[in-house]
Design a protein around this motif. Structure first.
Motif, mmCIF file in Angstrom:
data_model
loop_
_atom_site.group_PDB
_atom_site.id
_atom_site.type_symbol
_atom_site.label_atom_id
_atom_site.label_comp_id
_atom_site.label_asym_id
_atom_site.label_seq_id
_atom_site.Cartn_x
_atom_site.Cartn_y
_atom_site.Cartn_z
ATOM 1 N N UNK A 123 -0.637 10.334 78.284
ATOM 2 C CA UNK A 123 -1.443 10.966 79.334
ATOM 3 C C UNK A 123 -0.724 12.200 79.879
ATOM 4 N N UNK A 124 0.588 12.110 80.027
ATOM 5 C CA UNK A 124 1.369 13.241 80.546
ATOM 6 C C UNK A 124 1.266 14.453 79.623
ATOM 7 N N UNK A 125 1.204 14.207 78.314
ATOM 8 C CA UNK A 125 1.102 15.338 77.382
ATOM 9 C C UNK A 125 -0.244 16.043 77.538
ATOM 10 N N UNK B 257 -9.969 9.512 79.388
ATOM 11 C CA UNK B 257 -10.183 8.322 78.559
ATOM 12 C C UNK B 257 -8.971 7.392 78.599
ATOM 13 N N UNK B 258 -7.787 7.950 78.481
ATOM 14 C CA UNK B 258 -6.596 7.105 78.444
ATOM 15 C C UNK B 258 -6.295 6.497 79.814
ATOM 16 N N UNK B 259 -6.590 7.208 80.877
ATOM 17 C CA UNK B 259 -6.451 6.621 82.215
ATOM 18 C C UNK B 259 -7.421 5.449 82.378
ATOM 19 N N UNK B 260 -8.629 5.621 81.868
ATOM 20 C CA UNK B 260 -9.631 4.546 81.907
ATOM 21 C C UNK B 260 -9.169 3.347 81.074
ATOM 22 N N UNK B 261 -8.584 3.633 79.914
ATOM 23 C CA UNK B 261 -8.083 2.582 79.034
ATOM 24 C C UNK B 261 -6.986 1.776 79.716
ATOM 25 N N UNK B 262 -6.076 2.460 80.372
ATOM 26 C CA UNK B 262 -4.992 1.755 81.059
ATOM 27 C C UNK B 262 -5.507 0.943 82.247
ATOM 28 N N UNK B 263 -6.505 1.467 82.939
ATOM 29 C CA UNK B 263 -7.072 0.725 84.070
ATOM 30 C C UNK B 263 -7.748 -0.553 83.592
ATOM 31 N N UNK B 264 -8.508 -0.458 82.493
ATOM 32 C CA UNK B 264 -9.174 -1.642 81.964
ATOM 33 C C UNK B 264 -8.167 -2.634 81.399
ATOM 34 N N UNK C 174 -1.661 3.716 67.122
ATOM 35 C CA UNK C 174 -1.159 4.747 68.049
ATOM 36 C C UNK C 174 -1.826 6.104 67.824
ATOM 37 N N UNK C 175 -2.284 6.357 66.606
ATOM 38 C CA UNK C 175 -2.933 7.640 66.313
ATOM 39 C C UNK C 175 -4.176 7.862 67.161
ATOM 40 N N UNK C 176 -4.806 6.770 67.618
ATOM 41 C CA UNK C 176 -5.996 6.893 68.471
ATOM 42 C C UNK C 176 -5.663 7.663 69.741
ATOM 43 N N UNK C 177 -4.449 7.461 70.253
ATOM 44 C CA UNK C 177 -4.036 8.116 71.497
ATOM 45 C C UNK C 177 -3.854 9.613 71.310
ATOM 46 N N UNK C 178 -3.491 10.027 70.100
ATOM 47 C CA UNK C 178 -3.166 11.432 69.852
ATOM 48 C C UNK C 178 -4.320 12.211 69.226
ATOM 49 N N UNK C 179 -5.343 11.510 68.759
ATOM 50 C CA UNK C 179 -6.498 12.210 68.176
ATOM 51 C C UNK C 179 -7.320 12.810 69.318
ATOM 52 N N UNK C 180 -7.360 14.127 69.397
ATOM 53 C CA UNK C 180 -8.016 14.794 70.521
ATOM 54 C C UNK C 180 -9.534 14.787 70.297
ATOM 55 N N UNK C 181 -10.200 13.915 71.012
ATOM 56 C CA UNK C 181 -11.658 13.813 70.964
ATOM 57 C C UNK C 181 -12.206 14.576 72.160
ATOM 58 N N UNK C 182 -12.889 15.684 71.893
ATOM 59 C CA UNK C 182 -13.398 16.509 72.982
ATOM 60 C C UNK C 182 -12.374 17.537 73.412
ATOM 61 N N UNK C 183 -11.656 17.247 74.467
ATOM 62 C CA UNK C 183 -10.673 18.174 75.022
ATOM 63 C C UNK C 183 -9.508 17.372 75.592
ATOM 64 N N UNK C 184 -8.394 18.049 75.908
ATOM 65 C CA UNK C 184 -7.292 17.336 76.561
ATOM 66 C C UNK C 184 -7.732 16.646 77.850
#
Length: 289
Positions: A279-281, A189-196, A173-183
């Motif tokens: 994603x909402x955060x 990225x997370x929208x892409x992850x959910x689509x895939x 779960x930490x992968x989701x909260x580690x800010x890579x780049x910018x919000x």
């Protein structure tokens, strides 16, 4: 996306055929090595598809195995010629992970656990650009651009309609909260992850913090399986010293580890819900900024 010719696949097929001929002859690999005055590991590498088979190798092995059918010999020689060709990744020069990329291109399925970042095959360009630049800071801009091109080219594998890669991913779960780049990068990225993750051949599961101690605490690993062989390969990515484990017992043990992680992780639907909440955060963070 059309399938790409893969010399590694030809090497594996040729190796499997050479193994079949050796077993039919009643010879052990150690006996073959002794008679041809080569090392036993060379015979194993040839049969496992981990080494290019030369025409001379084919002729020597066919003679030793008593193969007299010229059509069979010619077919094996043709396969040896094709296996010596270079894969698409060689056009990018001397790149790291070339062995892994060859295996990935050939694989029918990939099971992976990632404790730190989104897996390469599921990364967006912006996320991948940041990961490459921040994890290997000594790269020149040109080298980083090449690595990005290779990573995005690898992703064609999961979109191949003729031979889609069956991908099973467990993410801490930490992968989701580690800010890579910018919000904004993370939201995309997370929208892409959910689509895939909604694709029938891709499974994404999130390992919650409540999972506690688990089989993945030692770090990242991937298990590659192949359509033409029951044997698999475990890949453990380490900085400067990647590991490839091919012993059946190792593949079995890591397979059990992945099964345990899947059992502790949220199911795919619950995982998509958790990802949607995160994603909402990032949306809220973008508004505040």
């Amino acid at each position: 996306m059309a399938a790409t010719f893969n010399p590694t696949l030809q090497r594996r097929r040729l190796g499997a055929e050479l193994r079949r001929l050796r077993q039919a002859s009643g010879l052990k690999s150690t006996e073959v090595a002794e008679r041809l005055m080569v090392s036993q590991p060379k015979i194993s590498h040839l049969e496992n598809g981990n080494r290019t088979v030369s025409p001379r190798d084919v002729r020597d092995l066919c003679a030793l195995y008593g193969v007299r059918d010229q059509q069979v010999i010619d077919t094996l020689l043709a396969m040896a010629g094709e296996s010596g060709q270079r894969g698409w990744w060689h056009s990018y020069g001397d790149i790291p992970q070339s062995v892994y990329i060859a295996l990935e291109t050939d694989a029918a399925s990939l099971h992976t656990y990632e404790p730190a970042v989104v897996p390469d095959l599921l990364q967006t360009p912006a996320y991948a650009h940041t990961v490459i630049g921040e994890t290997i800071p000594e790269l020149t801009a040109e080298q980083a651009a090449t690595r990005l091109k290779v990573r995005l080219r690898r992703q064609h594998r999961i979109y191949d309609p003729a031979r889609p890669l069956h991908l099973s991913v467990v993410l801490d779960k930490s992968v989701l909260h580690r800010v890579v780049g910018s919000p904004e990068t993370m939201r995309e990225q997370l929208e892409h992850l959910n689509a895939l993750g909604a694709e029938p051949h891709i499974t994404v599961q999130v390992l919650p913090y409540t999972a506690g101690a688990h089989a993945g605490l030692a770090g990242q690993f991937s298990i590659l399986q192949f359509a033409d062989s029951p044997a698999g390969v475990v890949y453990v990515e380490r900085f400067g010293s990647d590991l490839y484990l091919e012993k059946p017992s190792d593949v079995r043990d890591f397979g059990m580890m992945h099964d345990q992680l899947q059992a502790k992780a949220l199911d795919p639907v619950g995982s998509r819900d958790v990802i949607a909440d995160v994603i909402k955060t990032y949306l809220d963070a973008a508004v505040r900024s």
